[in-house]
Design a protein around this motif. Structure first.
Motif, PDB file in Angstrom:
ATOM      1  N   PRO A   1      31.175  14.998 -21.343  1.00 46.79           N
ATOM      2  CA  PRO A   1      30.656  14.685 -19.968  1.00 46.79           C
ATOM      3  C   PRO A   1      29.734  15.492 -19.163  1.00 46.79           C
ATOM      4  O   PRO A   1      29.829  15.708 -18.158  1.00 46.79           O
ATOM      5  CB  PRO A   1      32.213  14.832 -19.202  1.00 46.79           C
ATOM      6  CG  PRO A   1      32.892  15.801 -19.963  1.00 46.79           C
ATOM      7  CD  PRO A   1      32.432  15.877 -21.409  1.00 46.79           C
ATOM      8  N   LEU A   2      28.475  15.698 -19.728  1.00 44.83           N
ATOM      9  CA  LEU A   2      27.761  16.433 -19.236  1.00 44.83           C
ATOM     10  C   LEU A   2      26.941  15.892 -18.067  1.00 44.83           C
ATOM     11  O   LEU A   2      26.405  14.859 -18.178  1.00 44.83           O
ATOM     12  CB  LEU A   2      26.467  16.837 -20.113  1.00 44.83           C
ATOM     13  CG  LEU A   2      25.320  17.491 -19.809  1.00 44.83           C
ATOM     14  CD1 LEU A   2      25.833  19.180 -19.530  1.00 44.83           C
ATOM     15  CD2 LEU A   2      24.209  17.628 -20.849  1.00 44.83           C
ATOM     16  N   VAL A   3      26.994  16.568 -16.904  1.00 43.74           N
ATOM     17  CA  VAL A   3      26.391  16.187 -15.501  1.00 43.74           C
ATOM     18  C   VAL A   3      25.156  17.040 -15.491  1.00 43.74           C
ATOM     19  O   VAL A   3      24.005  16.126 -15.040  1.00 43.74           O
ATOM     20  CB  VAL A   3      27.093  16.316 -14.569  1.00 43.74           C
ATOM     21  CG1 VAL A   3      26.435  16.105 -13.112  1.00 43.74           C
ATOM     22  CG2 VAL A   3      28.528  15.549 -14.567  1.00 43.74           C
ATOM     23  N   MET A   4      24.894  18.013 -15.816  1.00 41.23           N
ATOM     24  CA  MET A   4      23.803  18.880 -15.958  1.00 41.23           C
ATOM     25  C   MET A   4      23.965  20.112 -16.640  1.00 41.23           C
ATOM     26  O   MET A   4      24.867  20.683 -16.899  1.00 41.23           O
ATOM     27  CB  MET A   4      23.300  19.340 -14.317  1.00 41.23           C
ATOM     28  CG  MET A   4      24.548  19.883 -13.536  1.00 41.23           C
ATOM     29  SD  MET A   4      24.554  21.494 -14.130  1.00 41.23           S
ATOM     30  CE  MET A   4      22.946  22.301 -13.634  1.00 41.23           C
ATOM     31  N   ALA A   5      22.652  20.845 -16.914  1.00 41.73           N
ATOM     32  CA  ALA A   5      22.617  21.844 -17.651  1.00 41.73           C
ATOM     33  C   ALA A   5      21.495  22.674 -17.162  1.00 41.73           C
ATOM     34  O   ALA A   5      20.268  22.232 -16.870  1.00 41.73           O
ATOM     35  CB  ALA A   5      22.585  21.772 -19.208  1.00 41.73           C
ATOM     36  N   GLY A   6      21.476  24.063 -17.010  1.00 32.55           N
ATOM     37  CA  GLY A   6      20.247  24.636 -16.462  1.00 32.55           C
ATOM     38  C   GLY A   6      20.316  26.104 -16.692  1.00 32.55           C
ATOM     39  O   GLY A   6      21.385  26.845 -16.988  1.00 32.55           O
ATOM     40  N   MET A   7      19.289  26.903 -16.658  1.00 32.26           N
ATOM     41  CA  MET A   7      19.103  28.078 -16.900  1.00 32.26           C
ATOM     42  C   MET A   7      18.022  28.763 -15.752  1.00 32.26           C
ATOM     43  O   MET A   7      17.353  27.896 -15.196  1.00 32.26           O
ATOM     44  CB  MET A   7      18.393  28.672 -18.195  1.00 32.26           C
ATOM     45  CG  MET A   7      19.176  28.170 -19.521  1.00 32.26           C
ATOM     46  SD  MET A   7      18.627  28.381 -20.836  1.00 32.26           S
ATOM     47  CE  MET A   7      18.899  30.444 -21.140  1.00 32.26           C
ATOM     48  N   GLY A   8      18.389  29.812 -15.300  1.00 36.56           N
ATOM     49  CA  GLY A   8      17.509  30.531 -14.452  1.00 36.56           C
ATOM     50  C   GLY A   8      18.251  31.860 -13.955  1.00 36.56           C
ATOM     51  O   GLY A   8      18.689  32.474 -14.630  1.00 36.56           O
ATOM     52  N   CYS A   9      17.441  32.215 -12.523  1.00 37.42           N
ATOM     53  CA  CYS A   9      18.066  33.382 -11.832  1.00 37.42           C
ATOM     54  C   CYS A   9      19.371  33.138 -11.003  1.00 37.42           C
ATOM     55  O   CYS A   9      19.451  32.263 -10.507  1.00 37.42           O
ATOM     56  CB  CYS A   9      17.199  33.973 -11.097  1.00 37.42           C
ATOM     57  SG  CYS A   9      15.372  34.000 -11.643  1.00 37.42           S
ATOM     58  N   ALA A  10      20.377  34.228 -11.229  1.00 39.81           N
ATOM     59  CA  ALA A  10      21.431  34.057 -10.302  1.00 39.81           C
ATOM     60  C   ALA A  10      22.143  35.393  -9.874  1.00 39.81           C
ATOM     61  O   ALA A  10      21.300  36.310 -10.156  1.00 39.81           O
ATOM     62  CB  ALA A  10      22.625  33.603 -11.405  1.00 39.81           C
TER      63      ALA A  10
END
Length: 244
Positions: free
Chosen positions: A168-177
């Protein structure tokens, strides 16, 4: 004689209990939920024994048509029912998510809306691989210069709440946190469970060849092409970890 003393003791305990319960101080809190900028002009009021909470979530995108905002205010009855938490993450495709939950213990102390500061423009020296995708959306990983207190590189997986789908993937992301965004599992916008992972492996090494950054130009630091090509595989593996 002993029976009389026992009855007197029970009566004393009963009176003390009634007095203690009756003396519990109540707190008035503002109570409402709203999305985007549409909030009730005359919000409800709830009565709490412990305190009030004030909560906001904001998802910024390249278009105001797809931006999302969620505000929630109310009461909590247990000491551990309200946990203060603030974090943000800037992902690929110009997506930024901010989450703030605050607790307070005075009458209507959650009346004022939480004001979110814009992200600082000055880079902090950390550079992360950035990526963002939704079902039906393609995105090419790029480099992102982190700003402010977003000093960690992380990955976010969003899955639909209550979905019967196997993936049930809605979104996926990578970056700064921010550091407070690392290794969390929280529900956002009442419909998405997000799971976050931070790792030094996501930090861009200055010894590796350059790749285009988020503006399309080559940066001074970068991931090797083989590392970029493994991003979808990495997301799939972490999704499997989340689900199973």
């Amino acid at each position: 004689m002993a029976r009389s003393c026992s009855l007197k003791s029970l009566l004393t305990v009963f009176v003390f209990t009634i007095f203690a319960v009756g003396s519990v101080e109540s707190i008035q809190c503002i109570a409402h939920q709203c999305t985007n900028e549409t909030c009730p002009e005359n919000p409800d009021v709830c009565t709490a024994t412990k305190g009030c909470f004030n909560h906001i979530q904001k998802f910024d995108t390249p278009s105001t048509d797809t931006d999302q905002m969620f505000k929630h205010k109310g009461c909590f009855e247990e000491n551990d029912a309200c946990k203060e938490l603030e974090f943000s993450a800037t992902l690929g495709a110009q997506r930024r998510f901010t989450y703030v939950n605050r607790c307070c213990t005075n009458d209507t102390c959650n009346q004022d809306d939480i004001t979110l500061s814009p992200p600082p423009a000055e880079a902090n020296g950390v550079q992360c691989l950035s990526y963002y995708t939704e079902p039906g959306m393609l995105n090419i990983p790029t480099l992102l210069n982190c700003t402010g207190n977003e000093t960690k590189c992380g990955l976010v997986i969003g899955t639909a709440v209550g979905s019967s789908n196997l993936f049930p993937l809605v979104m996926a992301g990578m970056g700064c946190a921010t550091e407070s965004a690392c290794n969390l599992s929280v529900t956002v916008f009442n419909n998405t469970n997000i799971h976050t992972f931070c790792s030094d492996e996501f930090i861009v090494s200055p010894t590796k060849p350059s790749v285009p950054d988020s503006t399309g130009s080559a940066g001074n630091m970068g991931f090797q092409p083989t590392a970029i090509s493994t991003v979808p595989i990495l997301i799939t593996l972490l999704l499997l970890k989340v689900l199973f």
